[in-house]
Design a protein around this motif. Sequence first.
Motif: not given
Lengths: 249, 292
Positions: B65-72, B194-200
Amino acid sequence: MLELRSLARHFGGVRAVDGLNLTVQDGQIFGLIGPNGSGKSTTVNVIAGLLPPTAGTILFRGEDIGPLPTHRRLRAGIARTFQNIRLFGQLSVWQNLWVAQNSAEDLARRGFFTRWLGGQSGVRDEIARLLEFSGLAHKQNELAANLAFGEQRRLELARALAARPKLLLLDEPAAGMNSEEVGQLRERILSLRGSGVTILLVEHVMELVMGVTDRIAVLNFGQKIAEGTPAEIQAHPAVRKAYLGGEAA
Amino acid sequence: MLDFLQAVSDGVLFGATYALIGIGFTLVFGVMHKINMAYAAASVGGAYAGLLVLQVMAGAPPWLVFLGAFLAGGVLGWMVYALCFHFIPLSNPLATLMSTVGMLLLIDEVIVHVTAGMPQNYPAMFDDVMLRAGEFSMRGDLLLVFAVSVLAMIGLLALLYRTSLGLATRAVSQQPVAAQLCGIRLVRVNALTFVVTGLLGGLAGAMIGASVGTLSPLLTTPLTVKGLIVTVIGGLGSIPGAILAGLLVGGFENVLQLYRGVTERDLYVMLLLFAFLTFRPGGLFAAKSGRD
């Protein structure tokens, strides 16, 4: 190498560059002079891709580079320095050169992640050579913002050269320098002659322009009023008039 | 005294998530000199999207779930960039502020609509573990939250300071004109930021869900405000500042919660903001200006 055809750039009603024709031959050191506001810097900005031309074409090595986006100009072979220094202040001297060097080798194609900082030995050798050339080898780990003014100017020149450009645009490289520093800059520019780089030098310091250039064009009100060898320009009545403001002496 | 230490410790551990949110705000500001108001909302949105893993695969382990949240979160970060920045004139200082506020509300609405406004349970790991030293204890799930956040920060710093992408990003943040002339594509660096900050952010959202136990749309506004406070206290554009300020705010609010109660604590967090703006407006680490 570079050919400007009826180049124009207007700002509202101001015709900063107004129908400029100019040809710079391969390997030449070409001077662009003129009073303040005569359109020299605007010309450089248009060639470097920072401003789109209002009209006219820019041919670089026979190709129209008008539509080329700013970040592609370096790869095409055009590098520049700035009148007001624009270094990466919080990067080290070495990293400033590395950014330019790396981009020159097509950062996008090779991918951002493929190489970790440090670079391959070829790149490192090239950076070491440039540091030597600009007399900054002992400062390579210093932050660019902490360098003295003259050193920052040298670093800007080195950064422009790091991309191994075919055309180098120097925008008032001697501004704010004392005469000893101007002398060193002159030696540096002369040492680039024959290395395959063509130089367009925009400068106010006549001592430098007359000493290094093969050919000079004089701008006034965005138009070319004279062109010739340094000796011809010095004797040209229209030039004297533009500079001195009075009638031709 | 023990209560105090316990409150500080729990608060600082949880504060790691605030640090991540603060980093997201500060990094976008550093690179583009813009505030992305939708950041915290997109982070919560990423955490919600992580729950989709459980829809697809019932009984999936929490780390999935955490991985999913990270990628999403990364995908949402890119979408925020595309909608709120890419086609909007950056020279207008208010345009992107408005577009990101709009995005914040939009993400909120989507969450409320999809979940019918009901809080959703969020999985945690090591929530049955408790480290004890006498009366003092540390919750296993909070330790994991802290560890994951610290790892994410280390990853980010490695990216910024050890890769060519990071070098390009720093070059753009310091001198965008020269960076372009050095062959760097601004648009690409902006989008990647934006992608990198989004992952974080997605990761931070998941960690918040894991330590609170539920996610609710009521999270987005306070998290946005705390992210901004952390950014201001840390110093706009400063990553070490955001990390320190995140931990500080986490500890501070938890101590006040202990002594003044949960309804009163955020009041003091706001007062802390005004204290900083008045007495130290540049924050703990005012960003050195390498940019004209």
